[in-house]
Write a protein that holds these residues in place. Structure first.
Motif, PDB file in Angstrom:
ATOM      1  N   THR A 220      47.738 -20.267   2.696  1.00 46.86           N
ATOM      2  CA  THR A 220      47.220 -20.023   1.347  1.00 46.86           C
ATOM      3  C   THR A 220      46.011 -20.924   1.135  1.00 46.86           C
ATOM      4  OG1 THR A 220      49.431 -19.499   0.489  1.00 46.86           O
ATOM      5  CG2 THR A 220      47.734 -20.067  -1.122  1.00 46.86           C
ATOM      6  N   VAL A 221      44.904 -20.346   0.658  1.00 46.80           N
ATOM      7  CA  VAL A 221      43.672 -21.095   0.397  1.00 46.80           C
ATOM      8  C   VAL A 221      43.213 -20.787  -1.028  1.00 46.80           C
ATOM      9  CG1 VAL A 221      43.010 -21.090   2.831  1.00 46.80           C
ATOM     10  CG2 VAL A 221      42.227 -19.240   1.335  1.00 46.80           C
ATOM     11  N   ASN A 222      42.191 -21.483  -1.479  1.00 47.45           N
ATOM     12  CA  ASN A 222      41.655 -21.185  -2.813  1.00 47.45           C
ATOM     13  C   ASN A 222      40.172 -20.835  -2.758  1.00 47.45           C
ATOM     14  OD1 ASN A 222      40.506 -23.655  -2.345  1.00 47.45           O
ATOM     15  ND2 ASN A 222      40.981 -24.516  -4.354  1.00 47.45           N
ATOM     16  N   ASN A 223      39.710 -20.411  -1.589  1.00 47.24           N
ATOM     17  CA  ASN A 223      38.306 -20.085  -1.411  1.00 47.24           C
ATOM     18  C   ASN A 223      38.193 -18.914  -0.441  1.00 47.24           C
ATOM     19  OD1 ASN A 223      35.581 -20.244  -0.072  1.00 47.24           O
ATOM     20  ND2 ASN A 223      35.311 -21.869  -1.592  1.00 47.24           N
ATOM     21  N   ALA A 224      37.434 -17.885  -0.835  1.00 45.73           N
ATOM     22  CA  ALA A 224      37.319 -16.690  -0.002  1.00 45.73           C
ATOM     23  C   ALA A 224      36.674 -16.983   1.351  1.00 45.73           C
ATOM     24  CB  ALA A 224      36.522 -15.619  -0.739  1.00 45.73           C
ATOM     25  N   ARG A 225      35.771 -17.956   1.397  1.00 48.82           N
ATOM     26  CA  ARG A 225      35.130 -18.293   2.675  1.00 48.82           C
ATOM     27  C   ARG A 225      36.160 -18.828   3.670  1.00 48.82           C
ATOM     28  NH1 ARG A 225      29.677 -18.000   1.789  1.00 48.82           N
ATOM     29  NH2 ARG A 225      28.972 -18.322  -0.359  1.00 48.82           N
ATOM     30  N   HIS A 226      37.123 -19.580   3.163  1.00 52.29           N
ATOM     31  CA  HIS A 226      38.168 -20.105   4.047  1.00 52.29           C
ATOM     32  C   HIS A 226      39.077 -18.983   4.539  1.00 52.29           C
ATOM     33  CE1 HIS A 226      37.641 -24.092   1.615  1.00 52.29           C
ATOM     34  NE2 HIS A 226      36.643 -23.865   2.447  1.00 52.29           N
ATOM     35  N   ALA A 227      39.327 -17.999   3.664  1.00 52.10           N
ATOM     36  CA  ALA A 227      40.141 -16.858   4.087  1.00 52.10           C
ATOM     37  C   ALA A 227      39.436 -16.063   5.182  1.00 52.10           C
ATOM     38  CB  ALA A 227      40.431 -15.962   2.882  1.00 52.10           C
ATOM     39  N   VAL A 228      38.121 -15.908   5.074  1.00 55.32           N
ATOM     40  CA  VAL A 228      37.357 -15.218   6.109  1.00 55.32           C
ATOM     41  C   VAL A 228      37.403 -15.994   7.413  1.00 55.32           C
ATOM     42  CG1 VAL A 228      35.031 -14.530   6.813  1.00 55.32           C
ATOM     43  CG2 VAL A 228      35.840 -14.011   4.507  1.00 55.32           C
ATOM     44  N   ALA A 229      37.238 -17.310   7.342  1.00 56.79           N
ATOM     45  CA  ALA A 229      37.292 -18.132   8.555  1.00 56.79           C
ATOM     46  C   ALA A 229      38.645 -18.007   9.233  1.00 56.79           C
ATOM     47  CB  ALA A 229      37.003 -19.596   8.200  1.00 56.79           C
ATOM     48  N   ALA A 230      39.719 -17.977   8.432  1.00 57.45           N
ATOM     49  CA  ALA A 230      41.059 -17.833   9.002  1.00 57.45           C
ATOM     50  C   ALA A 230      41.217 -16.474   9.676  1.00 57.45           C
ATOM     51  CB  ALA A 230      42.111 -18.013   7.906  1.00 57.45           C
ATOM     52  N   ALA A 231      40.687 -15.433   9.047  1.00 61.14           N
ATOM     53  CA  ALA A 231      40.780 -14.096   9.635  1.00 61.14           C
ATOM     54  C   ALA A 231      40.004 -14.022  10.947  1.00 61.14           C
ATOM     55  CB  ALA A 231      40.254 -13.060   8.643  1.00 61.14           C
ATOM     56  N   ILE A 232      38.823 -14.608  10.990  1.00 61.62           N
ATOM     57  CA  ILE A 232      38.039 -14.627  12.231  1.00 61.62           C
ATOM     58  C   ILE A 232      38.791 -15.348  13.332  1.00 61.62           C
ATOM     59  CG2 ILE A 232      35.947 -15.565  13.301  1.00 61.62           C
ATOM     60  CD1 ILE A 232      34.518 -15.070  10.631  1.00 61.62           C
ATOM     61  N   GLY A 233      39.506 -16.410  12.969  1.00 63.27           N
ATOM     62  CA  GLY A 233      40.276 -17.165  13.958  1.00 63.27           C
ATOM     63  C   GLY A 233      41.568 -16.514  14.376  1.00 63.27           C
ATOM     64  N   GLU A 247      28.788 -10.207   7.351  1.00 62.94           N
ATOM     65  CA  GLU A 247      28.156 -10.689   8.587  1.00 62.94           C
ATOM     66  C   GLU A 247      29.110 -10.599   9.777  1.00 62.94           C
ATOM     67  OE1 GLU A 247      26.226 -14.812  10.415  1.00 62.94           O
ATOM     68  OE2 GLU A 247      26.328 -14.537   8.236  1.00 62.94           O
ATOM     69  N   ALA A 248      30.366 -11.019   9.555  1.00 61.93           N
ATOM     70  CA  ALA A 248      31.349 -10.988  10.642  1.00 61.93           C
ATOM     71  C   ALA A 248      31.735  -9.558  10.996  1.00 61.93           C
ATOM     72  CB  ALA A 248      32.590 -11.796  10.254  1.00 61.93           C
ATOM     73  N   LEU A 249      31.707  -8.644  10.025  1.00 57.64           N
ATOM     74  CA  LEU A 249      31.965  -7.229  10.323  1.00 57.64           C
ATOM     75  C   LEU A 249      30.820  -6.648  11.148  1.00 57.64           C
ATOM     76  CD1 LEU A 249      33.323  -6.047   6.849  1.00 57.64           C
ATOM     77  CD2 LEU A 249      34.622  -6.099   8.988  1.00 57.64           C
ATOM     78  N   THR A 250      29.611  -7.042  10.818  1.00 61.64           N
ATOM     79  CA  THR A 250      28.438  -6.518  11.522  1.00 61.64           C
ATOM     80  C   THR A 250      28.396  -6.973  12.974  1.00 61.64           C
ATOM     81  OG1 THR A 250      27.166  -6.469   9.451  1.00 61.64           O
ATOM     82  CG2 THR A 250      25.914  -6.429  11.511  1.00 61.64           C
ATOM     83  N   ASP A 251      28.732  -8.251  13.214  1.00 60.99           N
ATOM     84  CA  ASP A 251      28.645  -8.752  14.593  1.00 60.99           C
ATOM     85  C   ASP A 251      29.946  -8.600  15.378  1.00 60.99           C
ATOM     86  OD1 ASP A 251      30.342 -10.885  13.844  1.00 60.99           O
ATOM     87  OD2 ASP A 251      28.664 -12.249  13.485  1.00 60.99           O
ATOM     88  N   GLY A 252      30.961  -7.965  14.780  1.00 56.59           N
ATOM     89  CA  GLY A 252      32.170  -7.639  15.524  1.00 56.59           C
ATOM     90  C   GLY A 252      33.248  -8.693  15.524  1.00 56.59           C
ATOM     91  N   ARG A 253      33.049  -9.797  14.836  1.00 58.45           N
ATOM     92  CA  ARG A 253      34.111 -10.812  14.769  1.00 58.45           C
ATOM     93  C   ARG A 253      35.278 -10.371  13.890  1.00 58.45           C
ATOM     94  NH1 ARG A 253      31.331 -15.806  12.484  1.00 58.45           N
ATOM     95  NH2 ARG A 253      29.972 -14.190  11.577  1.00 58.45           N
ATOM     96  N   LEU A 254      35.021  -9.417  12.993  1.00 53.65           N
ATOM     97  CA  LEU A 254      36.058  -8.851  12.137  1.00 53.65           C
ATOM     98  C   LEU A 254      35.963  -7.333  12.173  1.00 53.65           C
ATOM     99  CD1 LEU A 254      35.895 -11.082   8.912  1.00 53.65           C
ATOM    100  CD2 LEU A 254      37.688 -11.109  10.653  1.00 53.65           C
TER     101      LEU A 254
END
Length: 298
Positions: A220-233, A247-254
């Motif tokens: 659980t996080v309180n920032n959308a950027r952290h949620a994106v980083a977790a999803a990428i990982g 950006e991560a959808l465009t380059d294929g990380r998500l």
């Protein structure tokens, strides 16, 4: 009784702390306490109940705050309007907005606004809680289209919102793709907690049926950027405003999932108290950022 004493009272009432209000106004805590004490003696009534841990408005203090806040706002507006007669708008604009609205609709244009209006001072506070912008001393707030108080004037700001469920290719290869919103209950999801303490609910549409899903997961996080980083990982699936993940959808990380079930949400809106005359600084802010928002839609 001085105008500055009344402004000091409102600062303490909003902050709930002499120390915080004193820092906001650039004075010492003892000076702020002395100002309020003198005001109470002048009015012959106690405005705050003080303990070692809290400062709480009395009934009289609450009444004074509710009457005083809009009155002083009108005084400030009148002064700014007179000053602005020399040509350029002047004054202060205090803005209360959640992070997504600031990140994508305000911050990219912030410096250009200040360059355009050198007489305006801008104060921006990131906040996702429900707030009474009048009582809290803000000139304008930003919220989604359905979240404003009924007595406010609302102006659309930017396009409808698109929220995406995303996950890493590695996570999808390992655990599969959710077939429907209900199927998400079998997946580890990264949750986002609002300042109010509630968990951000994931909303979907299946035909005419609306589905609200409160995710479960180990993170659980309180920032959308952290949620994106977790999803990428590969920590799980996340649901965020599309610009955070683009950006991560465009380059294929998500990869994006369940897009057929993700309806558009109402656009962000600027909202402010209904007044006969808007302060020139607020008028300039509304015009500038409304135009910037329309440019995003075109």
């Amino acid at each position: 009784m001085r105008h500055s004493d009344l402004e000091a009272f409102l600062a303490v009432a909003r902050a709930g702390s002499f120390r915080v209000a004193a820092r906001e106004r650039g004075v010492t805590g003892s000076a702020m306490s002395q100002t309020i004490r003198a005001l109470e003696e002048s009015l012959e009534v106690r405005l705050f109940n003080r303990t070692t841990r809290s400062v709480v408005l009395t009934e009289a203090g609450d009444l004074l705050m509710k009457r005083l806040s809009p009155a002083l706002a009108e005084i400030r507006s009148s002064i700014e309007e007179v000053r602005s007669m020399k040509g350029q708008p002047t004054g202060r604009v205090r803005v209360n907005a959640p992070a997504p609205a600031l990140d994508w609709l305000i911050v990219p244009h912030m410096v250009r606004f200040l360059d355009t209006y050198p007489g305006i001072t801008l104060e921006i506070i990131e906040d996702a809680k429900d707030v009474d912008i009048v009582a809290e001393g803000y000139d304008v707030g930003i919220r989604l289209g359905l979240e404003m108080a009924q007595d406010m004037v609302a102006v659309p700001l930017g396009p409808e919102q698109d929220y995406a469920v995303v996950g890493s290719p590695t996570f999808v290869d390992r655990y599969g793709i959710p077939r429907s919103p209900q199927h998400l209950r079998e997946f580890d999801c990264t949750r986002i907690r609002f300042p109010s303490g509630t968990i951000f609910a994931w909303r979907f549409r299946d035909g005419d049926q609306e589905i609200t899903f409160t995710p479960e997961g180990r993170l659980t996080v309180n920032n959308a950027r952290h949620a994106v980083a977790a999803a990428i990982g590969g920590a799980g699936l996340a649901r965020v405003a599309l610009p955070y993940a683009q950006e991560a959808l465009t380059d294929g990380r998500l990869v994006r999932l369940l897009s057929d079930f993700s309806p558009r949400l109402p656009a962000w809106h600027l909202y402010y108290p209904s007044r006969r005359h808007k302060p020139p600084a607020l008028e300039a802010f509304l015009d500038f950022f409304s135009k910037a928002g329309r440019e995003m839609e075109s």
